[in-house]
Design a protein around this motif. Structure first.
Motif, short mmCIF file in Angstrom:
data_model
loop_
_atom_site.label_atom_id
_atom_site.label_comp_id
_atom_site.label_asym_id
_atom_site.label_seq_id
_atom_site.Cartn_x
_atom_site.Cartn_y
_atom_site.Cartn_z
N UNK A 82 0.75 -1.20 0.07
CA UNK A 82 0.42 -0.13 0.19
C UNK A 82 0.99 1.29 -0.12
N UNK A 83 0.41 2.55 -0.79
CA UNK A 83 1.28 4.01 -0.27
C UNK A 83 0.95 4.33 0.77
N UNK A 84 2.31 4.98 1.07
CA UNK A 84 2.17 4.63 2.74
C UNK A 84 1.42 5.96 3.06
N UNK A 85 0.83 6.84 2.83
CA UNK A 85 -0.83 7.35 3.27
C UNK A 85 -1.50 6.43 3.42
N UNK A 86 -1.66 5.31 2.98
CA UNK A 86 -3.35 4.81 3.21
C UNK A 86 -3.37 4.38 4.63
N UNK A 87 -5.17 4.31 4.07
CA UNK A 87 -5.62 3.90 5.93
C UNK A 87 -5.51 2.96 5.96
N UNK A 88 -5.19 2.11 6.86
CA UNK A 88 -4.92 0.72 7.54
C UNK A 88 -5.87 0.59 9.07
N UNK A 89 -5.93 -0.38 9.71
CA UNK A 89 -6.85 -0.90 10.72
C UNK A 89 -5.69 0.11 11.49
N UNK A 90 -3.98 -0.01 11.55
CA UNK A 90 -3.20 0.11 12.80
C UNK A 90 -3.58 2.08 12.54
N UNK A 91 -3.42 2.43 11.08
CA UNK A 91 -3.26 4.04 11.50
C UNK A 91 -4.72 4.06 12.13
N UNK A 92 -5.56 3.84 11.89
CA UNK A 92 -6.82 4.73 12.55
C UNK A 92 -7.01 4.21 13.71
N UNK A 93 -6.59 3.59 14.38
CA UNK A 93 -6.51 2.78 15.92
C UNK A 93 -5.11 4.20 16.52
N UNK A 94 -4.49 3.75 16.12
CA UNK A 94 -3.12 4.58 15.80
C UNK A 94 -3.40 6.18 16.57
N UNK A 95 -4.48 6.51 15.55
CA UNK A 95 -4.74 8.03 15.22
C UNK A 95 -5.75 8.54 15.98
N UNK A 96 -6.83 7.57 15.93
CA UNK A 96 -7.66 8.24 17.25
C UNK A 96 -8.20 7.05 18.39
N UNK A 97 -7.24 6.69 19.18
CA UNK A 97 -7.05 6.21 19.66
C UNK A 97 -8.14 4.97 20.08
N UNK A 98 -8.19 3.88 18.78
CA UNK A 98 -9.01 3.00 19.56
C UNK A 98 -8.55 1.69 19.57
N UNK A 99 -8.79 0.99 19.89
CA UNK A 99 -8.38 -0.86 20.12
C UNK A 99 -9.67 -1.55 18.78
N UNK A 100 -9.46 -0.71 17.65
CA UNK A 100 -10.28 -1.85 16.48
C UNK A 100 -10.12 -3.65 15.83
N UNK A 101 -10.77 -4.29 16.06
CA UNK A 101 -10.62 -5.29 15.66
C UNK A 101 -9.95 -5.69 14.58
N UNK A 102 -9.00 -6.86 13.65
CA UNK A 102 -9.53 -6.82 12.18
C UNK A 102 -10.60 -7.60 11.41
#
Length: 468
Positions: A155-175
């Motif tokens: 994926x391109x480096x700026x892609x929205x991934x589960x890890x990125x969303x969890x880190x950005x929004x302080x979440x613990x979303x499951x895959x």
């Protein structure tokens, strides 16, 4: 060593940069100037895309290559992602922004094309419309990108991934969770981060809107709005045809699962989840809280932050002219009351046909009155006039869908949810200004039943199917 492919990419990027510079020079002289893309550049660029497509077809996931062969292609410098897709002229069209796309390597180019096709297979162009009234564009985009990017490498480096969303929004979303799970959790996080109404708005972007050079997740799916004129059933049928023509051999399990889900999908957000989400997004009063820091001065622990109290005016309209039975409506209102009771909302019920016949407040099932026995024509506009005048926050309109084609009064400042019931097939309005749901047809008993006759195990608002 620089390959021929790399040299072609570099040469095309320089040409794209020149096109942009020419545009800005022309705009200094004429503010109405439009960007001009030479045919030679288009030919060279799509020659490069053909090489990427050939690489896709040689890969084990050649399904994507055959799918891309069926798609029309175009160039747009105003999209905020390397690629975008919509449905136009009985074809899926994939668009490329050369400035962003040409910054990728070959494998990343393949992944961004796969990304768009996975959105199609997931029926996201359809589902985004259904969720729009209940969730923010950013929450929808992030959730949908998580779903498709889970299956992609390179994926391109700026892609929205589960890890990125969890880190950005302080979440613990499951895959590997469904889209509904992601959008609900992300929206809750966005609500907590939402600025106070009197805070400064987001700064205007200095860049011309006809040129995008960076990825912006909140705008990546803007082109999907161009597909709004195609009804869901027809769009799904075209999608299944594209899939059939792209299956030239075995496909990975995850693709097979997506295709199977697509064929069985109703693409419908459940009633309970939809209304609950609406209840959480309507305009509300604010209350002070010690559990949240003030957004303007977070370092000041002595200043309390604010949370929304989620109190709003809800208008429930009943079209008494159509084929909605007392049994259906009474059970529906009971479920509405069950859903909103935890929010302590003010509910007003309107009975209407070609005009408003009766208006009264409802706090519990006991407050629901026997319906007026009038069967005139139907006009939706009077209800919207009332809603605008009384500044409601949410309108739930029960109707068989048969009314005017265009509202004379446009809804202002509130959400609208249409529920097509009785023997209705679709909403007559060309623009609904809100989500439209339809209940499955059921065998009804005597329409003269009163509230005391309606049993809890009767007709359920959860029993729905998508509009065709």
């Amino acid at each position: 060593m620089e390959t021929f492919f790399d040299k072609q990419v570099k040469r095309l990027y320089e040409k794209a940069d020149s096109i942009i510079n020419n545009f800005f020079n022309a705009k200094r002289k004429n503010s109405h100037a439009k960007i001009t893309i030479p045919q030679e550049f288009k030919d060279d660029f799509f020659s490069l895309v053909n090489k990427v497509n050939l690489s896709l077809m040689e890969d084990k996931d050649n399904f994507y290559g055959y799918f891309l062969l069926q798609m029309a292609r175009d160039i747009r410098f105003d999209i905020s992602s390397p690629t975008a897709v919509n449905f136009k002229g009985a074809k899926y069209v994939i668009y490329f922004n050369p400035v962003i796309f040409l910054n990728l390597n070959l494998k990343q180019m393949e992944s961004t094309i796969k990304h768009e096709i996975l959105h199609i297979l997931s029926l996201h162009l359809i589902r985004a419309r259904e969720f729009k009234a209940a969730y923010s564009t950013l929450a929808i985009n992030l959730a949908m990108n998580i779903v498709v990017n889970t299956y992609l490498d390179h994926l391109p480096p700026y892609s929205v991934t589960l890890e990125w969303v969890n880190l950005t929004y302080s979440l613990d979303l499951l895959p590997f969770k469904p889209f509904e799970y992601y959008v609900e959790e992300i929206q809750a996080a966005l609500d907590l981060l939402e600025a106070d109404e009197d805070e400064d708005a987001a700064p205007d972007r200095a860049q011309d809107e006809t040129i995008e050079t960076e990825y912006h997740p909140e705008k990546t799916h803007d082109l999907w709005a161009d597909s709004r004129d195609m009804d869901d059933k027809t769009l799904q049928e075209f999608t299944e045809k594209f899939i059939a023509d792209a299956q030239k051999g075995s496909i990975p399990n995850y693709l097979a699962s997506m295709i199977s889900s697509l064929k069985n999908s109703k693409s419908e957000l459940p009633w309970n989840l939809y209304l609950k989400r609406l209840m959480g997004t309507v305009e509300s009063n604010q209350k002070k809280t010690m559990t949240r820091r003030n957004r303007r001065q977070p370092e000041r622990l002595d200043i309390r932050g604010q949370l929304r109290s989620h109190k709003a005016k809800i208008l429930v309209a009943l079209d008494i002219s159509g084929s909605i039975s007392d049994q259906e409506f009474n059970q529906a209102v009971k479920e509405v009351l069950d859903i909103v009771r935890n929010y302590n909302q003010e509910i007003t019920l309107i009975e209407c046909d070609s005009e408003i016949r009766r208006v009264y407040k409802v706090r519990s099932v006991k407050d629901i009155k026997d319906r007026i026995n009038i069967r005139g024509g139907t006009r939706f506009t009077p209800v919207f006039e009332y809603a605008n005048q009384h500044k409601v926050n949410l309108l739930i309109y029960f109707t068989d869908g048969k009314g005017e084609e265009k509202l004379l009064t446009i809804p202002k400042g509130y959400k609208t949810l249409w529920v097509i019931s009785g023997q209705g097939d679709k909403l007559s309005l060309k623009d609904a200004y809100g989500a439209v749901k339809r209940l499955k047809k059921i065998e009804l008993k005597d329409d003269s039943l009163t509230m005391s006759d309606v049993k809890r195990e009767g007709f359920s608002m959860n029993d729905q199917e998508s509009l065709n």
